[in-house]
Scaffold this motif. Structure first.
Motif, PDB file in Angstrom:
ATOM      1  N   ALA A  93      36.813  41.852  47.424  1.00  0.00           N
ATOM      2  CA  ALA A  93      36.927  40.788  48.417  1.00  0.00           C
ATOM      3  C   ALA A  93      35.528  40.284  48.749  1.00  0.00           C
ATOM      4  O   ALA A  93      34.530  40.968  48.521  1.00  0.00           O
ATOM      5  N   GLY A  94      35.469  39.075  49.283  1.00  0.00           N
ATOM      6  CA  GLY A  94      34.173  38.525  49.643  1.00  0.00           C
ATOM      7  C   GLY A  94      34.288  37.099  50.114  1.00  0.00           C
ATOM      8  O   GLY A  94      35.377  36.504  50.086  1.00  0.00           O
ATOM      9  N   PRO A  95      33.177  36.521  50.534  1.00  0.00           N
ATOM     10  CA  PRO A  95      33.200  35.189  51.134  1.00  0.00           C
ATOM     11  C   PRO A  95      33.213  34.040  50.141  1.00  0.00           C
ATOM     12  O   PRO A  95      33.343  32.887  50.523  1.00  0.00           O
ATOM     13  N   LEU A  96      33.076  34.345  48.827  1.00  0.00           N
ATOM     14  CA  LEU A  96      32.899  33.261  47.860  1.00  0.00           C
ATOM     15  C   LEU A  96      33.653  33.577  46.574  1.00  0.00           C
ATOM     16  O   LEU A  96      33.543  34.677  46.024  1.00  0.00           O
ATOM     17  N   THR A  97      34.416  32.591  46.084  1.00  0.00           N
ATOM     18  CA  THR A  97      35.107  32.686  44.796  1.00  0.00           C
ATOM     19  C   THR A  97      34.696  31.495  43.942  1.00  0.00           C
ATOM     20  O   THR A  97      34.736  30.352  44.408  1.00  0.00           O
ATOM     21  N   LEU A  98      34.314  31.750  42.694  1.00  0.00           N
ATOM     22  CA  LEU A  98      33.813  30.700  41.808  1.00  0.00           C
ATOM     23  C   LEU A  98      34.523  30.764  40.460  1.00  0.00           C
ATOM     24  O   LEU A  98      35.102  31.789  40.098  1.00  0.00           O
ATOM     25  N   THR A  99      34.446  29.670  39.727  1.00  0.00           N
ATOM     26  CA  THR A  99      34.974  29.626  38.363  1.00  0.00           C
ATOM     27  C   THR A  99      33.849  29.495  37.342  1.00  0.00           C
ATOM     28  O   THR A  99      34.105  29.288  36.162  1.00  0.00           O
ATOM     29  N   ASP A 100      32.612  29.623  37.797  1.00  0.00           N
ATOM     30  CA  ASP A 100      31.446  29.427  36.935  1.00  0.00           C
ATOM     31  C   ASP A 100      30.535  30.649  37.073  1.00  0.00           C
ATOM     32  O   ASP A 100      30.028  30.936  38.158  1.00  0.00           O
TER      33      ASP A 100
END
Length: 309
Positions: A225-232
């Motif tokens: 879990a965390g504050p940021l989800t990216l696709t790059d």
């Protein structure tokens, strides 16, 4: 009396347009793939439907789907058109100079690691080849979508494909900035990640990647879990450098940041190498001279640049 369904000039083009729409479920997408205008696509389908006397597509402003007749026609046409394309490729290979289009489907990481270092030299060496590279994180069906080959992790290559190993092994790295580790501490085991801010990765399919660790035969899969989800993935590296949290990425993306101290490894003994990257293609399909030339240059470039990890 002539057969009412005898092939006429332009039929192969109409069938190609029809199959492109059937695969992409989009008139505009088919036009882009075939490099023709949307109006040409619409005209071709309209003419084919009028000739056959039956509707092939259900069309709304938001979606395109095949009718039952369209499904049946597509099922019959795909192997036939594929066989024609195969025959054309074999004849094309009789030329002394490789030419034509080579379409490759690969992840962004594979493109950066495998293709980018040889692109300029390959295109200079084979000026009559047009190379089309599609960055794709969906593990697409390369046969259905008209690609000559794909590049993926060995474990993701379908069993019915011919796989050409390019890199023996790859390794992931869990990394964070010195400032983050000074403030939050270092995880001692994968389970400790539950109390840390992690930078998550989302596949194009929409699924979130669960981080995978292994040590002494013990496997841990962590839904972080965390504050940021990216696709790059390169953006994940940047976010880790900025102190947002811990990232888990292929280690070739963090070589420079680890060397100059912007990032530090954590859980290093839980990050062993695993089977690396392969270029793969259908075993039943003729391998074009252009694709063979690309494979040869990739392998030559890998062997001459640095030892395979």
């Amino acid at each position: 009396m002539k057969n009412a369904h005898q092939l006429k000039g332009g039929d192969l083009f109409a069938f190609t347009v029809f199959l492109a729409i059937a695969t992409r479920r989009s008139f505009r997408g088919a036009a882009t793939e075939l490099d023709i205008t949307p109006s040409a696509v619409s005209h071709s389908v309209k003419a084919l439907e009028q000739r056959l006397g039956i509707r092939l597509f259900n069309r709304t402003t938001r979606s395109v789907s095949l009718t039952e007749a369209g499904e049946r026609l597509a099922a019959k046409l795909r192997p036939a058109v594929s066989a024609i394309e195969e025959a054309m490729r074999e004849v094309d290979d009789l030329r002394q100079v490789p030419s034509g289009t080579v379409r490759i489907n690969a992840s962004e990481g594979a493109i950066r690691m495998i293709l980018r270092p040889i692109l300029a030299r390959f295109l200079r060496t084979y000026p009559q080849i047009h190379l089309e590279i599609v960055s794709d994180g969906r593990l697409s069906n390369i046969v259905a979508e008209g690609f000559d080959a794909g590049i993926r992790l060995a474990e993701a290559v379908p069993q019915d494909m011919v796989a050409v190993p390019l890199i023996d092994s790859v390794r992931f790295a869990a990394v964070a900035s010195p400032a983050y580790l000074a403030a939050r501490g270092r995880p001692a085991s994968p389970q400790d990640l539950h109390s840390h801010d992690c930078i998550r990765f989302r596949f194009e399919s929409g699924a979130i990647y669960n981080w995978e660790f292994e040590r002494h035969g013990s496997v841990e899969k962590i839904n972080v879990a965390g504050p940021l989800t990216l696709t790059d993935q390169p953006l994940m590296v940047d976010a880790a450098i900025d102190g947002i949290g811990i990232a888990f990425v292929p280690d070739h993306l963090v070589t420079d940041a680890l060397r100059d101290g912007r990032l530090e490894r954590v859980l290093e003994d839980w990050c062993p190498p695993f089977p690396g990257l392969c270029l793969y293609y259908p075993g039943h399909r003729h391998v074009s001279v252009g694709l063979r030339a690309l494979i040869a240059m990739i392998k030559a470039g890998r062997s001459s640049s640095r030892p395979i990890p």
